[in-house]
Design an enzyme around this catalytic site. Structure first.
Site, PDB file in Angstrom:
ATOM      1  N   ASN A 183       0.852  -1.196   0.000  1.00 31.43           N
ATOM      2  CA  ASN A 183       0.000   0.000   0.000  1.00 31.43           C
ATOM      3  C   ASN A 183       0.888   1.247   0.000  1.00 31.43           C
ATOM      4  O   ASN A 183       1.979   1.263   0.577  1.00 31.43           O
ATOM      5  CB  ASN A 183      -0.998   0.009   1.155  1.00 31.43           C
ATOM      6  N   ILE A 184       0.408   2.269  -0.682  1.00 33.68           N
ATOM      7  CA  ILE A 184       1.162   3.521  -0.852  1.00 33.68           C
ATOM      8  C   ILE A 184       0.214   4.673  -0.528  1.00 33.68           C
ATOM      9  O   ILE A 184      -0.746   4.915  -1.273  1.00 33.68           O
ATOM     10  CB  ILE A 184       1.697   3.644  -2.297  1.00 33.68           C
ATOM     11  N   GLU A 185       0.460   5.318   0.603  1.00 36.07           N
ATOM     12  CA  GLU A 185      -0.430   6.397   1.053  1.00 36.07           C
ATOM     13  C   GLU A 185       0.066   7.759   0.560  1.00 36.07           C
ATOM     14  O   GLU A 185       1.102   7.865  -0.102  1.00 36.07           O
ATOM     15  CB  GLU A 185      -0.547   6.342   2.583  1.00 36.07           C
ATOM     16  N   CYS A 202      -4.106   0.721  -2.476  1.00 32.24           N
ATOM     17  CA  CYS A 202      -3.984  -0.534  -1.733  1.00 32.24           C
ATOM     18  C   CYS A 202      -2.934  -1.445  -2.359  1.00 32.24           C
ATOM     19  O   CYS A 202      -2.668  -1.384  -3.566  1.00 32.24           O
ATOM     20  CB  CYS A 202      -5.314  -1.272  -1.723  1.00 32.24           C
ATOM     21  N   GLU A 251      -3.134  -4.616  -3.017  1.00 32.28           N
ATOM     22  CA  GLU A 251      -3.693  -5.514  -4.038  1.00 32.28           C
ATOM     23  C   GLU A 251      -3.692  -4.857  -5.405  1.00 32.28           C
ATOM     24  O   GLU A 251      -3.455  -5.502  -6.423  1.00 32.28           O
ATOM     25  CB  GLU A 251      -5.140  -5.885  -3.690  1.00 32.28           C
ATOM     26  N   CYS A 301     -10.216  -4.856   0.487  1.00 36.98           N
ATOM     27  CA  CYS A 301     -11.289  -3.862   0.581  1.00 36.98           C
ATOM     28  C   CYS A 301     -12.236  -4.020  -0.613  1.00 36.98           C
ATOM     29  O   CYS A 301     -11.953  -4.741  -1.577  1.00 36.98           O
ATOM     30  CB  CYS A 301     -10.704  -2.451   0.636  1.00 36.98           C
ATOM     31  N   CYS A 361     -10.791  -3.131  -4.104  1.00 39.83           N
ATOM     32  CA  CYS A 361      -9.875  -4.164  -4.601  1.00 39.83           C
ATOM     33  C   CYS A 361     -10.629  -5.419  -5.036  1.00 39.83           C
ATOM     34  O   CYS A 361     -10.251  -6.067  -6.017  1.00 39.83           O
ATOM     35  CB  CYS A 361      -8.824  -4.493  -3.545  1.00 39.83           C
TER      36      CYS A 361
HETATM   37  N1  THU Z   1      -5.254  -1.341   2.574  1.00 37.62           N
HETATM   38  C1  THU Z   1      -4.752  -2.151   1.613  1.00 37.62           C
HETATM   39  O1  THU Z   1      -3.626  -1.952   1.131  1.00 37.62           O
HETATM   40  N2  THU Z   1      -5.505  -3.194   1.196  1.00 37.62           N
HETATM   41  C2  THU Z   1      -6.752  -3.484   1.674  1.00 37.62           C
HETATM   42  O2  THU Z   1      -7.429  -4.337   1.131  1.00 37.62           O
HETATM   43  C3  THU Z   1      -7.241  -2.787   2.865  1.00 37.62           C
HETATM   44  C4  THU Z   1      -6.577  -1.490   3.154  1.00 37.62           C
HETATM   45  C5  THU Z   1      -4.441  -0.213   3.030  1.00 37.62           C
HETATM   46  C6  THU Z   1      -4.965   1.132   2.585  1.00 37.62           C
HETATM   47  C7  THU Z   1      -4.376   2.048   3.631  1.00 37.62           C
HETATM   48  O3  THU Z   1      -3.067   2.407   3.234  1.00 37.62           O
HETATM   49  C8  THU Z   1      -4.273   1.174   4.874  1.00 37.62           C
HETATM   50  O4  THU Z   1      -4.393  -0.170   4.438  1.00 37.62           O
HETATM   51  C9  THU Z   1      -5.331   1.466   5.922  1.00 37.62           C
HETATM   52  O5  THU Z   1      -6.597   1.439   5.355  1.00 37.62           O
END
Ligand code: THU
Length: 135
Positions: A44-46, A55, A57, A92, A95
């Site tokens: 994941n990359i915020e 996300c 995935e 999520c 995804c």
């Molecule tokens: N996140 C994912 O990378 N995949 C998911 O299916 C659920 C959420 C990440 C997004 C965000 O960076 C962090 O988890 C918290 O929501």
């Protein structure tokens, strides 16, 4: 189906440790196994503009698709606060919809837990889905 499930979980864990998640501190890793054994992984990359986060995935699946690959065989996921995997981190909703575009309904999705992994499928995660067949 015959493949190294523990190895795919290990690839997801390795990707998880590359997460850029300074806002949530929740690290996620994804690893897709392709039919020829290639693995595409991602984290994941915020972003400071929170809605721009991506996300794990989707990071990984977009890597594969953009390399011309469509032959997804299995997916492993793991996630947890600062990379501490305790309970299963399921994909999520966004995804799930992206997976639905490219992966078979019965493709194995391995979700890491503290001591191992749970196995699920899109058929279970996204029943009654909307897909290209509905257009
Ligand atoms: N996140 C994912 O990378 N995949 C998911 O299916 C659920 C959420 C990440 C997004 C965000 O960076 C962090 O988890 C918290 O929501």
């Amino acid at each position: 189906m015959n493949y190294d499930r523990e190895g795919l979980i290990a690839a997801a864990k390795e990707a998880m440790m590359k997460a850029y998640a300074p806002y949530s501190n929740f690290y996620v890793g994804a690893a897709y196994l392709m039919e020829d054994g290639t693995i595409y992984s991602g984290c994941n990359i915020e972003n400071a503009s929170y809605g721009a986060a991506n996300c794990a995935e989707r990071t990984a699946i977009f890597k594969a698709i953009s390399e011309g690959r469509r032959d997804f065989k299995a997916l492993a996921l793991c996630g947890g606060p600062k990379g501490e995997v305790d309970k299963a981190c399921y994909p999520c909703g966004i995804c799930r919809q992206v997976l639905n575009e490219f992966c078979d309904k019965d493709m194995e999705i391995l979700v890491a837990t503290k001591d191992g992994y749970e196995v699920t499928h899109l058929a279970e995660l996204l029943p009654h889905s909307f897909s290209k067949e509905d257009l």
